[in-house]
Design an enzyme around this catalytic site. Sequence first.
Site, PDB file in Angstrom:
ATOM      1  N   THR A 171       1.781   6.924   0.427  1.00  9.51           N
ATOM      2  CA  THR A 171       0.873   5.812   0.110  1.00  9.51           C
ATOM      3  C   THR A 171       0.769   5.595  -1.390  1.00  9.51           C
ATOM      4  O   THR A 171       1.037   6.517  -2.177  1.00  9.51           O
ATOM      5  CB  THR A 171      -0.536   6.120   0.669  1.00  9.51           C
ATOM      6  OG1 THR A 171      -1.374   4.975   0.516  1.00  9.51           O
ATOM      7  CG2 THR A 171      -1.186   7.278  -0.039  1.00  9.51           C
ATOM      8  N   ARG A 214      -7.172   9.532  -9.182  1.00 10.38           N
ATOM      9  CA  ARG A 214      -7.709   9.762  -7.831  1.00 10.38           C
ATOM     10  C   ARG A 214      -6.568  10.107  -6.874  1.00 10.38           C
ATOM     11  O   ARG A 214      -5.525   9.473  -6.859  1.00 10.38           O
ATOM     12  CB  ARG A 214      -8.439   8.510  -7.360  1.00 10.38           C
ATOM     13  CG  ARG A 214      -9.022   8.607  -5.940  1.00 10.38           C
ATOM     14  CD  ARG A 214      -8.097   8.041  -4.895  1.00 10.38           C
ATOM     15  NE  ARG A 214      -8.736   7.914  -3.590  1.00 10.38           N
ATOM     16  CZ  ARG A 214      -8.085   7.610  -2.471  1.00 10.38           C
ATOM     17  NH1 ARG A 214      -6.779   7.411  -2.492  1.00 10.38           N
ATOM     18  NH2 ARG A 214      -8.728   7.506  -1.332  1.00 10.38           N
ATOM     19  N   THR A 247      -4.934   7.549   8.426  1.00  9.71           N
ATOM     20  CA  THR A 247      -4.897   6.360   7.587  1.00  9.71           C
ATOM     21  C   THR A 247      -6.331   5.938   7.325  1.00  9.71           C
ATOM     22  O   THR A 247      -7.237   6.300   8.076  1.00  9.71           O
ATOM     23  CB  THR A 247      -4.102   5.234   8.287  1.00  9.71           C
ATOM     24  OG1 THR A 247      -4.026   4.102   7.418  1.00  9.71           O
ATOM     25  CG2 THR A 247      -4.733   4.807   9.594  1.00  9.71           C
ATOM     26  N   GLY A 248      -6.539   5.187   6.260  1.00  4.19           N
ATOM     27  CA  GLY A 248      -7.903   4.749   5.959  1.00  4.19           C
ATOM     28  C   GLY A 248      -8.443   5.458   4.735  1.00  4.19           C
ATOM     29  O   GLY A 248      -7.678   6.011   3.935  1.00  4.19           O
ATOM     30  N   SER A 285       0.820  -1.215   0.000  1.00  2.30           N
ATOM     31  CA  SER A 285       0.000   0.000   0.000  1.00  2.30           C
ATOM     32  C   SER A 285       0.849   1.259   0.000  1.00  2.30           C
ATOM     33  O   SER A 285       0.321   2.357   0.145  1.00  2.30           O
ATOM     34  CB  SER A 285      -0.878  -0.005   1.251  1.00  2.30           C
ATOM     35  OG  SER A 285      -0.053  -0.199   2.387  1.00  2.30           O
ATOM     36  N   THR A 322      -1.725   3.685   3.950  1.00  2.00           N
ATOM     37  CA  THR A 322      -0.750   4.726   4.256  1.00  2.00           C
ATOM     38  C   THR A 322       0.217   4.427   5.393  1.00  2.00           C
ATOM     39  O   THR A 322      -0.183   3.877   6.413  1.00  2.00           O
ATOM     40  CB  THR A 322      -1.546   5.961   4.724  1.00  2.00           C
ATOM     41  OG1 THR A 322      -2.704   6.084   3.939  1.00  2.00           O
ATOM     42  CG2 THR A 322      -0.717   7.196   4.711  1.00  2.00           C
TER      43      THR A 322
HETATM   44  N1  GLY Z   1      -5.390   7.093   3.113  1.00  2.00           N
HETATM   45  C1  GLY Z   1      -4.889   6.770   1.871  1.00  2.00           C
HETATM   46  C2  GLY Z   1      -5.812   7.038   0.766  1.00  2.00           C
HETATM   47  O1  GLY Z   1      -7.008   7.052   0.931  1.00  2.00           O
HETATM   48  O2  GLY Z   1      -5.335   7.212  -0.342  1.00  2.00           O
END
Ligand code: GLY
Length: 336
Positions: free
Chosen positions: A216, A226, A249-250, A85, A198
């Site tokens: 990330t 995106r 994070t998330g 990730s 992340t």
């Molecule tokens: N938190 C990483 C993302 O949504 O790209």
Amino acid sequence: MSSRRRFIKNTTLYSAFGGFIAAGEASYAAGSLSKHTNEPIVISTWNHGLPANAAAWEILNNGGKAIDAVEAGVKVPEADPNVRSVGYGGYPDRDGNVTLDACIMDENQQCGSVACLEHIKHPISVARLVMDKTPHVMLVGEGALEFAMNQGFKKENLLTPESLKGWRSIRKELETKKAIVNIENERQTIISEDNHDTIGMLALDVAGNLSGSCTTSGAANKLHGRVGDSPIIGAGLFVDNEIGAACATGLGEEVIKQAGSAMVVELMRNGRDPESACKEIVQRIIKTNGAKKDLQVGFLALRKDGAYGAFSILKGFNFAVFDAKNGNKLIDSPFS
Ligand code: GLY
């Protein structure tokens, strides 16, 4: 001792205020957060934070600067193809491109960021150079790549065979389920202990200065182009050297909507302890999203005095903490 003032000695412990206090003699009182312990500490998200912290600690423990520590630290997972990730080996977008987001922020609120950067293994170092060498804060896409190459970075293929395999299987599953009707279905790759996202890292150096970094490959299977919260100052990361620092994070979209990390720091400015500040923003996300299943967001915060805390929506978020007293440890975050 004034009721507003607390002294907590020589241990890492979970304080009565819902936050952890770093090793050494830490003190705080609302309104006097410029105090610090002179004890360096580094904290970072998920278990890939353990090796990242170790690299950051090398710098902090030798009297180095927090900004150098947070850059060196997150370069470890960026280079590790097994961390799916972040950086090299990160899961690609729905078209099979590995696109990376990163940002960095120092004690003077200088910051740099790159988004949707392809072919460069260490986006955090490109973000650092955006901060150090340009009058800008953020470069994206082709412009970020051109800047990186002008700075001497090598163009590389970041899509490993394992990532490609994982991507093919996600695509197959989605197509089988005929779930490609809207982006809501597409983005539900569950973020968990086994599928991290992340790395966010926050550090306090021996001079008492705070810095942070965040990097990330973003949500697996995202639409091409995106950009999540991680490269956005105030969303994925925020540092205020008078108060504290926070990272997220998330699911980035939810973090951006709340200006998450900046809000966590602002709540600490108003006297909330790190965990309670993280919890407040998590609760705002829950309120906005109702009972949406599988939505994971977590925040991590480090206060100027070395106290730290975290909070996430779902069970499974953990973070790594390295200080002189306790070494490098993984801690489970409280959750809603
Ligand atoms: N938190 C990483 C993302 O949504 O790209």
